[in-house]
Design an enzyme around this catalytic site. Structure first.
Site, mmCIF file in Angstrom:
data_model
loop_
_atom_site.group_PDB
_atom_site.id
_atom_site.type_symbol
_atom_site.label_atom_id
_atom_site.label_comp_id
_atom_site.label_asym_id
_atom_site.label_seq_id
_atom_site.Cartn_x
_atom_site.Cartn_y
_atom_site.Cartn_z
ATOM 1 C CG LEU A 1 86.854 -33.671 75.790
ATOM 2 C CD1 LEU A 1 86.878 -34.414 77.102
ATOM 3 C CD2 LEU A 1 86.570 -34.619 74.653
ATOM 4 N NE ARG B 1 89.568 -40.693 78.213
ATOM 5 C CZ ARG B 1 88.813 -40.572 77.147
ATOM 6 N NH1 ARG B 1 87.522 -40.846 77.205
ATOM 7 N NH2 ARG B 1 89.332 -40.173 76.016
ATOM 8 C CG HIS C 1 83.994 -37.815 78.467
ATOM 9 N ND1 HIS C 1 83.678 -36.918 77.468
ATOM 10 C CD2 HIS C 1 84.757 -38.766 77.873
ATOM 11 C CE1 HIS C 1 84.245 -37.311 76.333
ATOM 12 N NE2 HIS C 1 84.881 -38.445 76.549
HETATM 13 C C1 LIG Z 1 83.073 -34.075 73.484
HETATM 14 C C2 LIG Z 1 83.241 -35.554 73.254
HETATM 15 C C3 LIG Z 1 84.393 -36.031 72.675
HETATM 16 C C4 LIG Z 1 84.566 -37.392 72.461
HETATM 17 N N1 LIG Z 1 85.718 -37.837 71.885
HETATM 18 C C5 LIG Z 1 85.860 -39.155 71.616
HETATM 19 C C6 LIG Z 1 87.020 -39.637 70.932
HETATM 20 O O1 LIG Z 1 87.898 -38.878 70.539
HETATM 21 N N2 LIG Z 1 87.114 -40.963 70.711
HETATM 22 C C7 LIG Z 1 86.152 -41.850 71.105
HETATM 23 O O2 LIG Z 1 86.293 -43.049 70.854
HETATM 24 N N3 LIG Z 1 85.038 -41.405 71.733
HETATM 25 C C8 LIG Z 1 84.871 -40.090 71.988
HETATM 26 N N4 LIG Z 1 83.732 -39.650 72.624
HETATM 27 C C9 LIG Z 1 82.639 -40.605 72.879
HETATM 28 C C10 LIG Z 1 81.910 -40.901 71.568
HETATM 29 O O3 LIG Z 1 81.906 -39.753 70.774
HETATM 30 C C11 LIG Z 1 80.478 -41.353 71.780
HETATM 31 O O4 LIG Z 1 80.405 -42.376 72.738
HETATM 32 C C12 LIG Z 1 79.884 -41.879 70.471
HETATM 33 O O5 LIG Z 1 80.107 -40.960 69.435
HETATM 34 C C13 LIG Z 1 78.416 -42.159 70.633
HETATM 35 O O6 LIG Z 1 77.864 -42.451 69.384
HETATM 36 P P1 LIG Z 1 76.362 -42.907 69.284
HETATM 37 O O7 LIG Z 1 76.098 -43.157 67.847
HETATM 38 O O8 LIG Z 1 76.106 -43.992 70.245
HETATM 39 O O9 LIG Z 1 75.506 -41.653 69.797
HETATM 40 P P2 LIG Z 1 75.376 -40.117 69.310
HETATM 41 O O10 LIG Z 1 76.406 -39.730 68.349
HETATM 42 O O11 LIG Z 1 75.218 -39.330 70.541
HETATM 43 O O12 LIG Z 1 74.004 -40.113 68.523
HETATM 44 C C14 LIG Z 1 72.762 -40.257 69.169
HETATM 45 C C15 LIG Z 1 71.663 -40.163 68.125
HETATM 46 O O13 LIG Z 1 70.436 -40.537 68.714
HETATM 47 C C16 LIG Z 1 69.425 -39.644 68.349
HETATM 48 N N5 LIG Z 1 68.418 -39.671 69.426
HETATM 49 C C17 LIG Z 1 68.635 -39.593 70.762
HETATM 50 N N6 LIG Z 1 67.466 -39.680 71.423
HETATM 51 C C18 LIG Z 1 66.495 -39.821 70.500
HETATM 52 C C19 LIG Z 1 65.085 -39.944 70.543
HETATM 53 N N7 LIG Z 1 64.397 -39.954 71.693
HETATM 54 N N8 LIG Z 1 64.410 -40.039 69.378
HETATM 55 C C20 LIG Z 1 65.059 -40.011 68.188
HETATM 56 N N9 LIG Z 1 66.399 -39.900 68.087
HETATM 57 C C21 LIG Z 1 67.100 -39.814 69.220
HETATM 58 C C22 LIG Z 1 70.134 -38.319 68.172
HETATM 59 O O14 LIG Z 1 69.398 -37.492 67.294
HETATM 60 C C23 LIG Z 1 71.467 -38.771 67.559
HETATM 61 O O15 LIG Z 1 71.339 -38.883 66.159
HETATM 62 C C24 LIG Z 1 83.544 -38.295 72.837
HETATM 63 C C25 LIG Z 1 82.379 -37.815 73.403
HETATM 64 C C26 LIG Z 1 82.230 -36.458 73.627
HETATM 65 C C27 LIG Z 1 80.971 -35.993 74.289
#
Ligand SMILES: Cc1cc2nc3c(=O)[nH]c(=O)nc-3n(C[C@H](O)[C@H](O)[C@H](O)COP(=O)(O)OP(=O)(O)OC[C@H]3O[C@@H](n4cnc5c(N)ncnc54)[C@H](O)[C@@H]3O)c2cc1C
Length: 561
Positions: free
Chosen positions: A242, A276, A340
């Site tokens: 990205l 987007r 994304h």
């Molecule tokens: C490159 C990139 C840049 C981004 N930039 C932005 C931004 O600037 N602003 C914005 O608002 N959003 C942004 N996003 C989107 C945003 O970052 C994500 O949607 C958000 O951080 C997701 O957070 P989460 O806690 O849901 O999941 P994640 O941070 O993905 O965490 C998932 C967790 O689940 C655990 N897990 C998964 N499967 C299992 C399993 N089977 N057993 C045990 N543990 C498991 C993993 O170990 C991890 O700890 C971006 C995304 C990407 C990919």
């Protein structure tokens, strides 16, 4: 068997924020995570987190709400969006008080805010282009301070339910010791992140395989709005990495091969800062009509100057040099739309509770509340992760305080154990990597920025075929500890479930809305399609149902930028 009041699966922003909230509510909460918490994909987020702080302008929560409703192409639930935007300033200040170092305004010293796509005001708080990393580390320090028990490198393979169908824990593979373990709980919060790896290339981490969605689906919980996959307008061609929207927020232009700033044709008012889906479609059209360069268009940052690039976008510069061989101080970066963010997820209410399964909660990218509807605005998903992470933590704690001791079936882990042994005993068959590659390629080619009936049906046929092949998949590594071959195989099974939901939902939705753009149904159809899709898994087949969208004060309008 281990037991806690609340078990949170996933230690990204949503999971850790949920665990902190549950801990503060006074229950015994544990985190289970397949990665070390600070390796979660949240740490890759660059651009920022939205909150109408009004530091530089007369912004308001109402403006943020309206922009989000419009960005979602009117299929987001407006009551949930109001909650998101109202709690945003509180959560950002809370993160700051916990130690998150946001970039500041030079004069006032207040938190700086940059313009982002689809936003009427500069509303995105940021820490240079490392915002997710900064917040992730901040939350991790709070979890450490609170001494929240964390099962690190435990891969959850099953959601456990009791006789009455309540969620009462999870089964996990402890990679370090090579054991299958059960963790009982009165409430389970799923926070396993996105499913970007259904596609290739993808901006997502290898671990973003949507695990919780599939685990819930297999237990009868529906997934919502799975057809809506966001393609980010600026990803690097070589590997899908990205380039943050912050680059356009700071003033970057998009150019075609003739040097035209083509967004003036597609979004005359907001140009590069339209939402987007609009920018990605514009780029795809330019490329399809022969005005691209090697399948890309150009992102030009040169006019920002070295100092601004070095201060605000240092990581972007490094990535462009490493993966595109281009220094954005000197040359434009070739970019193209790439998979994304997944708007769909586990169907939950405004407290993150799954209406179909008492005791189950979900938050963050694996859930669908829904605040993003058909298209998420940049900066709203870190926000969703903390706001609805906190709410799911609070609600699961309250639920656990009332719930009786969980009745965890004593044989909860047996089925998993048997399944894994069967997998490991197989000597011949297709490998998971082949299946995963074919799946991701067909999704990229046929369930992309533009869609149509015939190609969607071809994609569905491929998914069905790969599901068949997966029945005979072989795991070469027969070892017990750190068996990543085994983990990737199980994840591939999850990806197949999710791809099936995405394609089936996309075939059925006969309209174009947000990220779901059908060339055979080019218009939005509010009369027939102002509704959420719910996907169920019945006897190995995806069955669709629909549920109403909640409106408060914003009537659907024609969406233009
Ligand atoms: C490159 C990139 C840049 C981004 N930039 C932005 C931004 O600037 N602003 C914005 O608002 N959003 C942004 N996003 C989107 C945003 O970052 C994500 O949607 C958000 O951080 C997701 O957070 P989460 O806690 O849901 O999941 P994640 O941070 O993905 O965490 C998932 C967790 O689940 C655990 N897990 C998964 N499967 C299992 C399993 N089977 N057993 C045990 N543990 C498991 C993993 O170990 C991890 O700890 C971006 C995304 C990407 C990919």
């Amino acid at each position: 068997m281990r037991e806690h009041d609340v078990v949170v699966v996933g230690a990204g922003l949503a999971g850790m924020r949920a665990a902190i909230a549950a801990h503060e509510a006074g229950v015994d909460v544990a985190l289970v995570t397949k990665l070390h918490p600070v390796r979660s994909h949240s740490g890759a987020a660059q651009g920022g987190i939205n909150a109408a702080l009004g530091n530089e302008t007369e912004d308001s929560t109402d403006n943020h709400t309206f922009d989000t409703v419009k960005g979602a192409d009117y299929i987001g639930d407006q009551d949930a969006i109001e909650i998101l935007c109202e709690r945003a300033p509180l959560e950002v200040y809370q993160l700051e008080h916990w130690g998150a170092v946001f970039s500041r305004q030079e004069d006032s010293g207040k938190i700086a805010q940059r313009p982002f796509g689809g936003a009427g005001f500069p509303r995105t708080c940021y820490a240079a282009d490392l915002t997710g990393l900064v917040i992730l580390h901040t939350l991790y320090t709070v979890c450490v301070k609170y001494d929240i028990p964390t099962y690190e490198e435990w891969f959850v393979t099953d959601l456990v339910t009791d006789d009455s169908g309540n969620a009462v824990g999870v089964v996990a593979y402890d990679m370090i010791h090579g054991k299958i373990e059960t963790i009982g709980a009165k409430a389970v919060v799923m926070a396993t992140g996105g499913a970007g790896r259904v596609y290739r290339p993808s901006t997502n981490a290898h671990a973003s395989t949507g695990d919780a969605m599939s685990l819930a689906l297999r237990k009868g919980v529906p997934l919502k709005d799975m057809e809506f996959m966001q393609f980010h307008p600026t990803t690097l061609a070589a590997n899908g990495v990205l380039v943050t929207e912050g680059a356009r927020g700071e003033g970057g232009y998009l150019l075609n091969k003739d040097g035209d700033r083509f967004m003036s044709k597609y979004a005359p008012n907001k140009l590069e800062l339209a939402s987007r889906d609009v920018v990605s479609r514009a780029e795809a059209t330019e490329i399809q009509e022969g005005r691209g360069i090697d399948g890309c268009v150009l992102l030009d940052l040169r006019h920002l100057g070295r100092d601004r690039i070095m201060e605000r976008l240092p990581q972007i510069r490094e990535l462009a040099i490493a993966f595109a061989g281009t220094d954005p101080i000197e040359e434009p970066i070739p970019i193209r739309p790439g998979a994304h963010y997944h708007m769909g997820g586990v169907h939950v209410d405004n407290w993150g509770a799954a209406p179909h399964m008492p005791g189950l909660f979900a938050a963050g990218e694996c859930s669908c509340v829904s605040v993003h509807g058909a298209n998420r605005l940049g900066g709203n998903s870190l926000l969703e992760a903390v706001v609805f992470g906190a709410r799911a933590g609070e609600a699961s704690a309250a639920y656990a305080q009332e719930a009786p001791a969980p009745k965890v079936p004593t044989n909860a882990a047996d089925e998993t154990q048997a399944r894994i042994e069967e997998l490991l005993s197989r000597e011949n068959g297709p490998r998971q990597a082949e299946i995963r590659d074919e799946l991701a390629t067909v999704m990229q080619e046929k369930v992309g920025v533009f869609r149509e009936d015939a190609t969607l049906r071809e994609a569905k046929a491929t998914v069905d075929n790969l599901r068949q092949q997966f029945q005979g998949v072989v795991v070469d590594d027969k070892g017990k500890t750190f068996n990543t071959d085994l983990i990737h195989t199980i994840e591939t099974g999850y990806l197949l479930d999710l791809a099936d939901c995405m394609v089936t939902g996309a075939i059925a939705r006969h309209e174009s809305r947000g990220a779901h753009s059908r060339t055979d149904f080019p218009d939005r159809d509010d009369e027939n399609w102002m509704k959420h899709t719910l996907a169920y898994l019945d006897d190995g087949e995806i069955r669709l149902d629909y549920s109403p969208v909640t409106m408060t004060k914003y009537e659907p309008q024609v969406r233009s930028y």
